[in-house]
Enzyme design. Structure first.
Site, short mmCIF file in Angstrom:
data_model
loop_
_atom_site.label_atom_id
_atom_site.label_comp_id
_atom_site.label_asym_id
_atom_site.label_seq_id
_atom_site.Cartn_x
_atom_site.Cartn_y
_atom_site.Cartn_z
N HIS A 85 0.80 -1.05 0.13
CA HIS A 85 0.00 0.05 -0.04
C HIS A 85 0.81 1.29 0.01
O HIS A 85 2.06 1.32 0.24
CB HIS A 85 -0.78 -0.07 1.07
N HIS A 143 4.88 7.14 2.98
CA HIS A 143 5.69 6.01 3.04
C HIS A 143 5.27 4.78 1.96
O HIS A 143 3.97 5.10 1.73
CB HIS A 143 6.07 5.21 4.39
N GLU A 186 7.78 0.57 4.35
CA GLU A 186 7.36 -0.39 5.27
C GLU A 186 7.00 -1.80 4.74
O GLU A 186 6.89 -2.03 3.59
CB GLU A 186 5.74 0.01 5.68
#
Length: 216
Positions: A85, A143, A186
């Site tokens: 994502h 991010h 991430e």
């Protein structure tokens, strides 16, 4: 297995081959002084040996060396399983929702006091309200998230060279890492579906369902 353990296996296999030739065989116990030495590391090697690869109790050291060396040569690419994502820091959730939904065609899933989740096909977009002291958008939370499996995530956590920029506070295990240029990444275990399912049980503050996922 972490990097230190893989290097130990390579070293032991090399030494066994040097001493006894290419036909020498080893078991996973060969990499430990005794069965009670480093129990967590022993279990990780045992899982790799038995569960992941269904190896015999004894295998040629040359075979084990080649398998571990090939794994090592893959590097980080073996960890990443795809894009997960994108999280964008925004100044106004309502304004951003309007833009992504009405101008770009995203589907709004849920919104809450400080954020929103949207989807576009299989893509997952998170909008996160992030303002600095001057009420301007703070980009510190923007991010890029990638899929990863549990074993690889655990291994990454053992890498002291990684620059960790925050701890995980959301559903699904995550590791947050900065690259050499400061880009925030991430590595996440989970999906938009699992996140929405968790919100049905533990909703965020002021959560509002915007799609057909609404809890019955």
């Amino acid at each position: 297995m972490n990097l230190e353990m893989r290097q130990k296996i390579l070293s032991v296999c090399q030494e066994k081959i040097r001493q006894k030739g290419e036909k020498v065989q080893v078991s996973f116990y060969a990499f430990f002084a005794n069965k009670n030495d480093q129990p967590e590391a022993l279990m990780s090697v045992a899982r790799w040996w038995i569960e992941e690869h269904q190896l015999n109790h004894f295998e040629k050291a040359t075979k084990i060396y080649a398998m571990v060396k090939a794994y090592d040569d893959k590097g980080l690419e073996s960890f990443v399983k795809g894009f997960n994502h994108l999280t964008l820091a925004v100044k106004d959730i309502t304004r951003s929702l309007d833009f992504y939904v009405n101008q770009l065609g995203f589907r709004a899933e849920v919104r809450w006091a400080k954020g929103a989740y949207l989807s576009y096909g299989s893509a997952w977009l998170c909008l996160s309200l992030c303002l600095d002291k001057k009420e301007e958008v703070s980009e510190h939370y923007t991010h890029y998230a990638f899929n990863i499996d549990a074993a690889s995530l655990a291994e990454m956590r053992n890498n002291p060279a990684l620059d960790i920029w925050q701890t995980n506070q959301s559903e699904g295990d995550s590791l947050y890492v900065r690259d050499p240029d400061g880009h925030q990444l991430e590595f996440h275990l989970g999906s938009l579906s699992s996140r929405l399912a968790s919100l049905k049980e533990t909703p965020y503050q002021d959560l509002e369902w915007l799609s057909c996922h609404k809890k019955a």
